[in-house]
Scaffold this motif. Structure first.
Motif, mmCIF file in Angstrom:
data_model
loop_
_atom_site.group_PDB
_atom_site.id
_atom_site.type_symbol
_atom_site.label_atom_id
_atom_site.label_comp_id
_atom_site.label_asym_id
_atom_site.label_seq_id
_atom_site.Cartn_x
_atom_site.Cartn_y
_atom_site.Cartn_z
ATOM 1 N N ASP A 56 -15.517 -11.459 -5.781
ATOM 2 C CA ASP A 56 -16.117 -10.468 -4.864
ATOM 3 C C ASP A 56 -16.351 -11.039 -3.469
ATOM 4 O O ASP A 56 -16.822 -10.341 -2.587
ATOM 5 C CB ASP A 56 -17.474 -9.997 -5.409
ATOM 6 C CG ASP A 56 -17.322 -9.248 -6.722
ATOM 7 O OD1 ASP A 56 -16.244 -8.686 -6.924
ATOM 8 O OD2 ASP A 56 -18.280 -9.254 -7.517
ATOM 9 N N GLY A 57 -16.105 -12.333 -3.284
ATOM 10 C CA GLY A 57 -16.256 -12.915 -1.948
ATOM 11 C C GLY A 57 -17.553 -13.664 -1.715
ATOM 12 O O GLY A 57 -17.818 -14.103 -0.596
ATOM 13 N N GLY A 127 -2.191 -10.644 4.177
ATOM 14 C CA GLY A 127 -0.744 -10.877 4.001
ATOM 15 C C GLY A 127 -0.422 -12.179 3.283
ATOM 16 O O GLY A 127 0.739 -12.537 3.104
ATOM 17 N N ARG A 128 -1.457 -12.903 2.868
ATOM 18 C CA ARG A 128 -1.203 -14.202 2.230
ATOM 19 C C ARG A 128 -0.707 -14.028 0.797
ATOM 20 O O ARG A 128 -1.160 -13.173 0.057
ATOM 21 C CB ARG A 128 -2.485 -15.042 2.198
ATOM 22 C CG ARG A 128 -2.290 -16.303 1.351
ATOM 23 C CD ARG A 128 -3.384 -17.295 1.505
ATOM 24 N NE ARG A 128 -4.701 -16.737 1.244
ATOM 25 C CZ ARG A 128 -5.818 -17.411 1.475
ATOM 26 N NH1 ARG A 128 -5.772 -18.627 1.982
ATOM 27 N NH2 ARG A 128 -6.981 -16.857 1.228
ATOM 28 N N ARG A 129 0.221 -14.868 0.424
ATOM 29 C CA ARG A 129 0.640 -14.997 -0.973
ATOM 30 C C ARG A 129 0.554 -16.480 -1.300
ATOM 31 O O ARG A 129 0.829 -17.321 -0.439
ATOM 32 C CB ARG A 129 2.090 -14.512 -1.176
ATOM 33 C CG ARG A 129 2.321 -13.058 -0.818
ATOM 34 C CD ARG A 129 1.575 -12.099 -1.772
ATOM 35 N NE ARG A 129 1.785 -10.696 -1.424
ATOM 36 C CZ ARG A 129 1.026 -10.002 -0.579
ATOM 37 N NH1 ARG A 129 -0.015 -10.580 0.020
ATOM 38 N NH2 ARG A 129 1.287 -8.731 -0.325
ATOM 39 N N VAL A 130 0.149 -16.804 -2.520
ATOM 40 C CA VAL A 130 0.040 -18.220 -2.894
ATOM 41 C C VAL A 130 0.852 -18.479 -4.153
ATOM 42 O O VAL A 130 1.019 -17.590 -4.992
ATOM 43 C CB VAL A 130 -1.431 -18.651 -3.139
ATOM 44 C CG1 VAL A 130 -2.232 -18.684 -1.863
ATOM 45 C CG2 VAL A 130 -2.107 -17.741 -4.152
ATOM 46 N N ARG A 161 -4.228 -13.615 -4.119
ATOM 47 C CA ARG A 161 -5.509 -14.008 -4.694
ATOM 48 C C ARG A 161 -6.397 -12.779 -4.880
ATOM 49 O O ARG A 161 -6.372 -11.881 -4.040
ATOM 50 C CB ARG A 161 -6.215 -14.989 -3.727
ATOM 51 C CG ARG A 161 -5.951 -16.436 -4.065
ATOM 52 C CD ARG A 161 -6.408 -17.401 -3.007
ATOM 53 N NE ARG A 161 -7.751 -17.209 -2.456
ATOM 54 C CZ ARG A 161 -8.308 -18.037 -1.577
ATOM 55 N NH1 ARG A 161 -7.643 -19.113 -1.160
ATOM 56 N NH2 ARG A 161 -9.509 -17.816 -1.091
ATOM 57 N N PRO A 162 -7.218 -12.729 -5.972
ATOM 58 C CA PRO A 162 -8.074 -11.551 -6.196
ATOM 59 C C PRO A 162 -9.075 -11.316 -5.059
ATOM 60 O O PRO A 162 -9.507 -10.190 -4.843
ATOM 61 C CB PRO A 162 -8.832 -11.876 -7.497
ATOM 62 C CG PRO A 162 -8.204 -13.087 -8.068
ATOM 63 C CD PRO A 162 -7.334 -13.731 -7.038
ATOM 64 N N ALA A 168 -13.477 -7.842 -0.118
ATOM 65 C CA ALA A 168 -13.993 -9.194 -0.406
ATOM 66 C C ALA A 168 -13.990 -10.040 0.869
ATOM 67 O O ALA A 168 -14.888 -10.863 1.083
ATOM 68 C CB ALA A 168 -13.149 -9.859 -1.491
ATOM 69 N N LEU A 169 -12.991 -9.824 1.719
ATOM 70 C CA LEU A 169 -12.920 -10.618 2.956
ATOM 71 C C LEU A 169 -14.136 -10.361 3.840
ATOM 72 O O LEU A 169 -14.678 -11.290 4.442
ATOM 73 C CB LEU A 169 -11.620 -10.315 3.714
ATOM 74 C CG LEU A 169 -11.488 -11.056 5.044
ATOM 75 C CD1 LEU A 169 -11.504 -12.574 4.847
ATOM 76 C CD2 LEU A 169 -10.215 -10.666 5.775
#
Ligand code: AP5
Length: 215
Positions: A56-57, A127-130, A161-162, A168-169
């Protein structure tokens, strides 16, 4: 010896730069975020506890996080330097780190702050992917892999990422502003803080190397 803290808001590029610096200086990368995600993947009691905050951040409680870092920093591979990424994030964490590193003779000598405007953080995070396997970060526009959805380094699957969503950000940014930003002043007063603002990956890396190679 390089005993480094890498600071900055979510999405500033801490993990991206950390991976380059640890390879260059051959020091361990201690990322509390990665340690928690690893525990979540393994389904340990720590992972279950961490997931209830991280997804949830929210920040994981200080006592849990401090205990984890204490154990990690005391290991032999940190004797010749280390890079802390995402720790400390609160004043109690910074105070505990100061006591511990004094005790074990591994005091921090660089605090690097990567400052990035909020609008940029939102597009970077969303836009991030890990990589599911090795954790390498990519971006759907800025840092594309050679093959869509596949990690260039290890061939692992790229996922989101969840906690990388706008809701959450916002909570992560609020935690950063209220709990982590005061640390900039804490380290500036100790003469340790170096801030680098709003640069591309390619511009930032040589500047960090120049700073650290000067030691
Ligand atoms: P953590 O994993 O530390 O996450 P974070 O601080 O939110 O940072 P990020 O990993 O999101 O971003 P980054 O700065 O590493 O950016 P990246 O290089 O990936 O922590 C996650 C959670 O764990 C926390 O929210 C908390 O719940 C918990 N936690 C962790 N530590 C804790 C602690 N000490 N106390 C309590 N709780 C704790 O880059 C982002 C994107 O931008 C990528 O797509 C990348 O490819 C791209 N990019 C990178 N650099 C650039 C650039 N210069 N220009 C353009 N794009 C770029």
């Amino acid at each position: 010896m390089l005993n480094i803290i890498l600071m900055g808001p979510p999405g500033a590029g801490k993990g991206t730069q950390a991976k380059i610096l640890i390879a260059k200086f051959n020091i361990p990368h201690i990322s509390t975020g990665d340690m928690f995600r690893e525990a979540i993947k393994e389904g340990t009691p720590l992972g279950k506890l961490a997931a209830s905050y991280i997804n949830d951040g929210h920040l994981v409680p200080d006592d849990v996080t401090i205990g984890l870092v204490k154990e990690r920093l005391s290991k032999d591979d940190c004797a010749n330097g280390y890079l802390l990424d995402g720790f400390p994030r609160t004043i109690p964490q910074a105070e505990a780190l100061e006591v511990l590193t004094k005790e074990i003779g591994r005091e921090v000598n660089y605090v690097i702050n990567i400052d990035t405007p909020k609008e940029e953080l939102v597009s970077r995070i969303c836009g991030r992917r890990v990589c599911k396997k090795c954790g390498a970060p990519y971006h759907i526009v800025n840092v594309k892999p050679k093959v869509d959805g596949v990690c260039d380094i290890c061939g692992g699957e790229l996922v989101q990422r969840p906690d990388d969503n706008e809701e959450a950000l916002n909570i992560r940014l609020e935690a950063y502003t209220k709990q982590t930003k005061p640390l900039l002043d804490f380290y500036a007063k100790k003469g340790l803080l170096k801030t680098f603002s709003g640069k591309s990956r390619e511009e930032l890396t040589p500047q960090l190397l120049e700073l650290l190679e000067g030691k």
